[in-house]
Every structure is written in structure tokens, then in C-alpha cells.
Motif scaffolding. Structure first.
Motif, PDB file in Angstrom:
ATOM      1  N   GLN A 121      38.949  21.389  60.602  1.00 54.62           N
ATOM      2  CA  GLN A 121      37.997  21.067  61.677  1.00 54.62           C
ATOM      3  C   GLN A 121      37.446  19.663  61.491  1.00 54.62           C
ATOM      4  OE1 GLN A 121      36.802  23.188  64.448  1.00 54.62           O
ATOM      5  NE2 GLN A 121      36.279  21.081  65.031  1.00 54.62           N
ATOM      6  N   LEU A 122      37.638  18.824  62.500  1.00 59.41           N
ATOM      7  CA  LEU A 122      37.036  17.503  62.532  1.00 59.41           C
ATOM      8  C   LEU A 122      36.017  17.469  63.669  1.00 59.41           C
ATOM      9  CD1 LEU A 122      40.135  15.127  62.159  1.00 59.41           C
ATOM     10  CD2 LEU A 122      38.667  16.048  60.347  1.00 59.41           C
ATOM     11  N   ARG A 123      35.200  16.457  63.685  1.00 57.95           N
ATOM     12  CA  ARG A 123      34.227  16.320  64.771  1.00 57.95           C
ATOM     13  C   ARG A 123      34.940  16.140  66.110  1.00 57.95           C
ATOM     14  NH1 ARG A 123      32.241  12.074  67.277  1.00 57.95           N
ATOM     15  NH2 ARG A 123      33.236  10.644  65.795  1.00 57.95           N
ATOM     16  N   VAL A 124      36.115  15.493  66.081  1.00 59.22           N
ATOM     17  CA  VAL A 124      36.841  15.182  67.318  1.00 59.22           C
ATOM     18  C   VAL A 124      37.847  16.254  67.700  1.00 59.22           C
ATOM     19  CG1 VAL A 124      36.551  12.713  67.008  1.00 59.22           C
ATOM     20  CG2 VAL A 124      38.552  13.851  66.021  1.00 59.22           C
ATOM     21  N   TRP A 176      42.639  18.205  72.709  1.00 59.50           N
ATOM     22  CA  TRP A 176      41.705  17.195  72.249  1.00 59.50           C
ATOM     23  C   TRP A 176      42.213  15.801  72.614  1.00 59.50           C
ATOM     24  CZ3 TRP A 176      37.469  19.564  70.594  1.00 59.50           C
ATOM     25  CH2 TRP A 176      37.579  20.847  70.067  1.00 59.50           C
ATOM     26  N   GLU A 177      41.336  14.843  72.616  1.00 58.98           N
ATOM     27  CA  GLU A 177      41.686  13.450  72.864  1.00 58.98           C
ATOM     28  C   GLU A 177      42.624  12.972  71.753  1.00 58.98           C
ATOM     29  OE1 GLU A 177      42.428   9.751  73.452  1.00 58.98           O
ATOM     30  OE2 GLU A 177      41.467  10.936  75.042  1.00 58.98           O
ATOM     31  N   VAL A 178      43.849  12.611  72.123  1.00 63.91           N
ATOM     32  CA  VAL A 178      44.900  12.313  71.145  1.00 63.91           C
ATOM     33  C   VAL A 178      44.539  11.116  70.271  1.00 63.91           C
ATOM     34  CG1 VAL A 178      47.320  11.684  70.840  1.00 63.91           C
ATOM     35  CG2 VAL A 178      46.677  13.308  72.615  1.00 63.91           C
ATOM     36  N   GLU A 179      44.011  10.070  70.888  1.00 62.33           N
ATOM     37  CA  GLU A 179      43.669   8.879  70.117  1.00 62.33           C
ATOM     38  C   GLU A 179      42.598   9.189  69.079  1.00 62.33           C
ATOM     39  OE1 GLU A 179      42.389   4.194  70.779  1.00 62.33           O
ATOM     40  OE2 GLU A 179      42.609   5.545  72.493  1.00 62.33           O
ATOM     41  N   ALA A 180      41.628  10.000  69.456  1.00 60.45           N
ATOM     42  CA  ALA A 180      40.565  10.375  68.521  1.00 60.45           C
ATOM     43  C   ALA A 180      41.127  11.204  67.373  1.00 60.45           C
ATOM     44  CB  ALA A 180      39.466  11.148  69.244  1.00 60.45           C
ATOM     45  N   ASP A 213      48.482  17.128  64.716  1.00 57.10           N
ATOM     46  CA  ASP A 213      47.771  17.588  65.902  1.00 57.10           C
ATOM     47  C   ASP A 213      48.146  19.054  66.107  1.00 57.10           C
ATOM     48  OD1 ASP A 213      46.880  18.209  68.433  1.00 57.10           O
ATOM     49  OD2 ASP A 213      47.911  16.560  69.436  1.00 57.10           O
ATOM     50  N   MET A 214      47.174  19.935  66.129  1.00 59.72           N
ATOM     51  CA  MET A 214      47.429  21.367  66.241  1.00 59.72           C
ATOM     52  C   MET A 214      48.215  21.718  67.510  1.00 59.72           C
ATOM     53  SD  MET A 214      46.802  24.374  64.765  1.00 59.72           S
ATOM     54  CE  MET A 214      45.238  24.483  63.868  1.00 59.72           C
ATOM     55  N   THR A 215      48.085  20.919  68.570  1.00 58.09           N
ATOM     56  CA  THR A 215      48.745  21.236  69.841  1.00 58.09           C
ATOM     57  C   THR A 215      50.003  20.412  70.085  1.00 58.09           C
ATOM     58  OG1 THR A 215      47.386  19.643  71.069  1.00 58.09           O
ATOM     59  CG2 THR A 215      46.529  21.891  70.851  1.00 58.09           C
ATOM     60  N   ASP A 216      50.467  19.688  69.082  1.00 53.81           N
ATOM     61  CA  ASP A 216      51.668  18.861  69.237  1.00 53.81           C
ATOM     62  C   ASP A 216      52.901  19.762  69.287  1.00 53.81           C
ATOM     63  OD1 ASP A 216      53.806  17.060  68.996  1.00 53.81           O
ATOM     64  OD2 ASP A 216      52.644  15.698  67.729  1.00 53.81           O
ATOM     65  N   PRO A 217      53.656  19.762  70.397  1.00 58.16           N
ATOM     66  CA  PRO A 217      54.816  20.653  70.494  1.00 58.16           C
ATOM     67  C   PRO A 217      55.892  20.369  69.450  1.00 58.16           C
ATOM     68  CG  PRO A 217      54.773  19.077  72.328  1.00 58.16           C
ATOM     69  CD  PRO A 217      53.467  18.970  71.624  1.00 58.16           C
ATOM     70  N   GLU A 218      55.974  19.135  68.965  1.00 59.90           N
ATOM     71  CA  GLU A 218      57.014  18.794  67.996  1.00 59.90           C
ATOM     72  C   GLU A 218      56.850  19.562  66.689  1.00 59.90           C
ATOM     73  OE1 GLU A 218      59.102  14.829  65.980  1.00 59.90           O
ATOM     74  OE2 GLU A 218      57.521  14.614  67.493  1.00 59.90           O
TER      75      GLU A 218
END
Length: 197
Positions: free
Chosen positions: A67-70, A147-151, A90-95
Motif C-alpha cells: 500500500q502506497l499513498r498513491v 490508479w494514476e500510472v505516473e504516480a 502495478d497491481m492492475t498491469d495486464p502484462e
């Protein structure tokens, strides 16, 4: 020169998902049937060569949320002997999920660790047993917001994040060395390739 984590100063410290055959021929790994599958990779400075186990070693993998703030990251925590390597994704990255499904089918996760050797690299390849049951983090995925990918990328590449994850590393086995890498997938590569405003 290396920093406090054992990485060469100026060396881009990321983990990647690559096709195994890219390194298998160099490391002479016995990976029959897995040649086109995805592997996790990382690099270490020559001064950390002693952290990389030789030959067949006891190994395991665990997948956990961070868990991060972002937002929420996925920690892919691999134990190789007394060394633990953690990739942050990224938890939601399909790769990464496509790779997980492939590893489940093959019942093995290929890992390649590159150790700097002069102007080149020595590659160490491992096949880590992969659990075939549903991972605990899979149940939370449908409820996971985008979540915002860049963050997220800034969070997973932050030295503070790496330090916290490293400090909190746990194992039911002997643990002597811990290394943490942000996972550079195609999704994150596109983000980094975007021109600055």
C-alpha cells in the motif's frame, strides 16, 4: 562505485519481463519448454556477486500487496537461498497478470540475475516453483481502482519505497540479502517515453 543497496551508481536499476530465450543461450540454462515464456530479470554490481547463489538452491515465490499513498503495488517476492529479490509492479498491469498465468501453466517462474563482470555480464538462471492455486491478491483485483500510472511509477521507483520494502522483508528461511526493483513493463516504458511538457 556502488550505492548503499549494492547497485552501481549511474546504472539504471529496474527489473524487466523478457522472453527467456534472450538469456537462456548465454547462461546455458536448462529451460526446455519455457523458451518463449516471460522471465523476471534484474542486475547487480560486481561487488554483490557473492549474494547470487550458484547451482540449484531452495527457492519460492510470494505475491503480496504494497500500500502506497498513491495506490497499491504488487510485490513479487522471490527467495533464492538466503537472498530475496522483490519486484514491484502495478497491481492492475495486464502484462504481469499474463506472465502469472503463464507461470501457473508451466508450474515454474524463470528468473535471470545479471551480475556485472568487467564490460559484460554473468547471467544466473533459476526456475522457481510456481503455485498453481488462486493467489490471495487475485480476489481483490476486481475491486481495485485504476490508479494514476505516473504516480505509481514514481512511487515504485522512490528510494524511500525501496528502503521500506527492503526493511520489511520477511522469510521463514535464512535471509541475508534483499534487493528491490521496480518492474519496467511495456506499460511503464510507454510512460517513461512520453516527452516532457
Amino acid at each position: 562505485m556502488v550505492d548503499m543497496y549494492g547497485f552501481e551508481v549511474g546504472m539504471e536499476v529496474v527489473g524487466t519481463l523478457r522472453e527467456l530465450h534472450v538469456y537462456a543461450s548465454v547462461s546455458k540454462a536448462d529451460v526446455s519448454g519455457l523458451g518463449t515464456g516471460p522471465m523476471l530479470t534484474c542486475m547487480l554490481a560486481a561487488s554483490k556477486a557473492h549474494c547470487v547463489p550458484e547451482g540449484n538452491v531452495a527457492s519460492c515465490v510470494h505475491f503480496e500487496p504494497v500500500q502506497l499513498r498513491v495506490g497499491v503495488l504488487m510485490a513479487v517476492r522471490v527467495q533464492l537461498g538466503s537472498t530475496q529479490i522483490i519486484w514491484l509492479a502495478d497491481m492492475t498491469d495486464p502484462e504481469i497478470w499474463q506472465a502469472i498465468e503463464r507461470w501457473k501453466r508451466e508450474k515454474a517462474m524463470p528468473i535471470v540475475v545479471g551480475v556485472k563482470n568487467g564490460d559484460g555480464w554473468n547471467y544466473h538462471t533459476y526456475l522457481v516453483p510456481m503455485p498453481t492455486y488462486e493467489l490471495s491478491i487475485e480476489g481483490d483485483l476486481p475491486k481495485m481502482p485504476r490508479w494514476e500510472v505516473e504516480a505509481l511509477w514514481m512511487g515504485m521507483t522512490s528510494p524511500a519505497t525501496r528502503y521500506i520494502v527492503q526493511a520489511r522483508a520477511q522469510s521463514d528461511k535464512t535471509l541475508e540479502h534483499v534487493f528491490v526493483y521496480p518492474l519496467l513493463t511495456a506499460k511503464m516504458s510507454e510512460l517513461r517515453a512520453e516527452p516532457d511538457d
